[in-house]
Every structure is written in C-alpha cells, then in structure tokens.
Design an enzyme around this catalytic site. Structure first.
Site, short mmCIF file in Angstrom:
data_model
loop_
_atom_site.label_atom_id
_atom_site.label_comp_id
_atom_site.label_asym_id
_atom_site.label_seq_id
_atom_site.Cartn_x
_atom_site.Cartn_y
_atom_site.Cartn_z
N HIS A 55 0.86 -1.18 0.00
CA HIS A 55 0.00 0.00 0.00
C HIS A 55 0.89 1.23 0.00
O HIS A 55 2.05 1.19 0.44
CB HIS A 55 -0.89 0.02 1.23
CG HIS A 55 -1.97 -1.01 1.21
ND1 HIS A 55 -3.06 -0.93 2.04
CD2 HIS A 55 -2.14 -2.12 0.47
CE1 HIS A 55 -3.86 -1.96 1.82
NE2 HIS A 55 -3.32 -2.70 0.86
N GLU A 57 1.13 3.84 1.84
CA GLU A 57 1.71 4.21 3.13
C GLU A 57 2.91 3.34 3.47
O GLU A 57 3.95 3.84 3.92
CB GLU A 57 0.67 4.09 4.26
CG GLU A 57 -0.55 4.95 4.09
CD GLU A 57 -1.71 4.22 3.43
OE1 GLU A 57 -1.50 3.55 2.39
OE2 GLU A 57 -2.84 4.34 3.94
N CYS A 85 -5.84 2.12 6.18
CA CYS A 85 -6.51 0.88 6.58
C CYS A 85 -5.86 0.35 7.86
O CYS A 85 -4.90 0.94 8.38
CB CYS A 85 -6.41 -0.15 5.46
SG CYS A 85 -4.74 -0.81 5.21
N CYS A 88 -2.03 -0.43 7.44
CA CYS A 88 -1.22 0.79 7.34
C CYS A 88 -1.22 1.56 8.66
O CYS A 88 -0.17 2.08 9.07
CB CYS A 88 -1.71 1.65 6.19
SG CYS A 88 -1.45 0.85 4.59
#
Length: 164
Positions: A55, A57, A85, A88
C-alpha cells in the site's frame, strides 16, 4: 489538526495517486516529510509487485526508514490521499510517526475514525496526531473516477477492489 503547509504536500501525494491510477493501481499516494522536506514517496503497488502489503503508506514508510537509516520515524509526518486501513495504521503506529494527514475518508476500511480509530487507540503506546480531510474532494474524486472507469462497459477489472 491541520497546518498551512498540508495542502501543498497533499497535492504532491495526489500526483502520486494519479500515477498509480495510470499504472492500473488503486489511486492512493503517500509521502513522508521530515523537517519540512519530502524524504520518501509511495503509491499503491499491490498489483505491480503482487504484494498485498504494498500500500502507498507502507511503500513510503519503508523508503523513509531507508532514507533516515532508522525504523523509528519520530519527527515525520505522513501525508496520504486516503484514510489508512488497519494494516497501514498499524505500521504507522509501530514506526512512531508523529503526525498523519489524510485526504479522503474511507468508510469501508478507514482506521483513523471511519470504521475504527487505531491511530489514536488509548491502549497503544504511540498515538500520532491526525489531520483529516485535507483536499478531501480532490482525493475522493481521484478514487471515484478510477472506480467509475473500471465499472464502465468493457473495462478491465483485474484488481481486487480494495481501496487502501
């Protein structure tokens, strides 16, 4: 808590999100700022890398740790176009990031206040400051446009539909 500089950094994160969309990834962009300087950038790479942890991040946090030569990212602010999420948010807490600024809320999976608030959970030993909704309309539009194009007739739907 938002600052005057947040809008400019979020615009750079939006540029990264658009580049992710151009590559067929869910359009989320992130950057890490230390002492007023961008030290790391990330965009979703889950499809390109076939890595569920890639992801935006996490990509940015890994690059920031490498740039600083340390895993504790105290003194850093993470800018991301979508509310983090659970995965993360956990990485942000573990990395000891001082501040998180995000654009669009994620009602389905957001962990900075939408679904739950892992970033500021009272039982955790680290809780970053959070700035929410910076350039939220632009950040949300990038995501809406991406998914609308994927739902149109004849669109390639090779992604998993995850927004984080």
């Amino acid at each position: 808590m938002t600052l005057p500089v947040d809008e400019g950094f979020m615009q750079e994160a939006l540029t990264l999100a658009r580049a992710a969309a151009d590559a067929g990834e869910v359009p989320v962009g992130a950057l890490v700022v230390h002492d007023g300087v961008v030290i790391a950038r990330g965009a979703n790479r889950t499809l390109r890398d076939q890595d569920p942890t890639a992801h935006a991040e996490v990509v940015a946090l890994r690059a920031a740790a490498s740039a600083l030569g340390r895993w504790r990212l105290a003194g850093c602010t993470l800018y991301v176009t979508l509310e983090p999420c659970a995965m993360c948010a956990g990485a942000i807490v573990l990395a000891r990031v001082d501040r998180v600024v995000f654009g669009a809320w994620d009602e389905k999976a957001g962990m900075a206040g939408s679904l739950e608030d892992l970033l500021r959970h009272p039982r955790l030993n680290h809780r970053p400051a959070v700035g929410a909704g910076v350039a939220s309309e632009a950040c949300g539009a990038v995501l809406r446009d991406f998914f609308a194009a994927r739902r149109s007739p004849g669109a390639d739907d090779s992604g998993d539909g995850h927004t984080g």
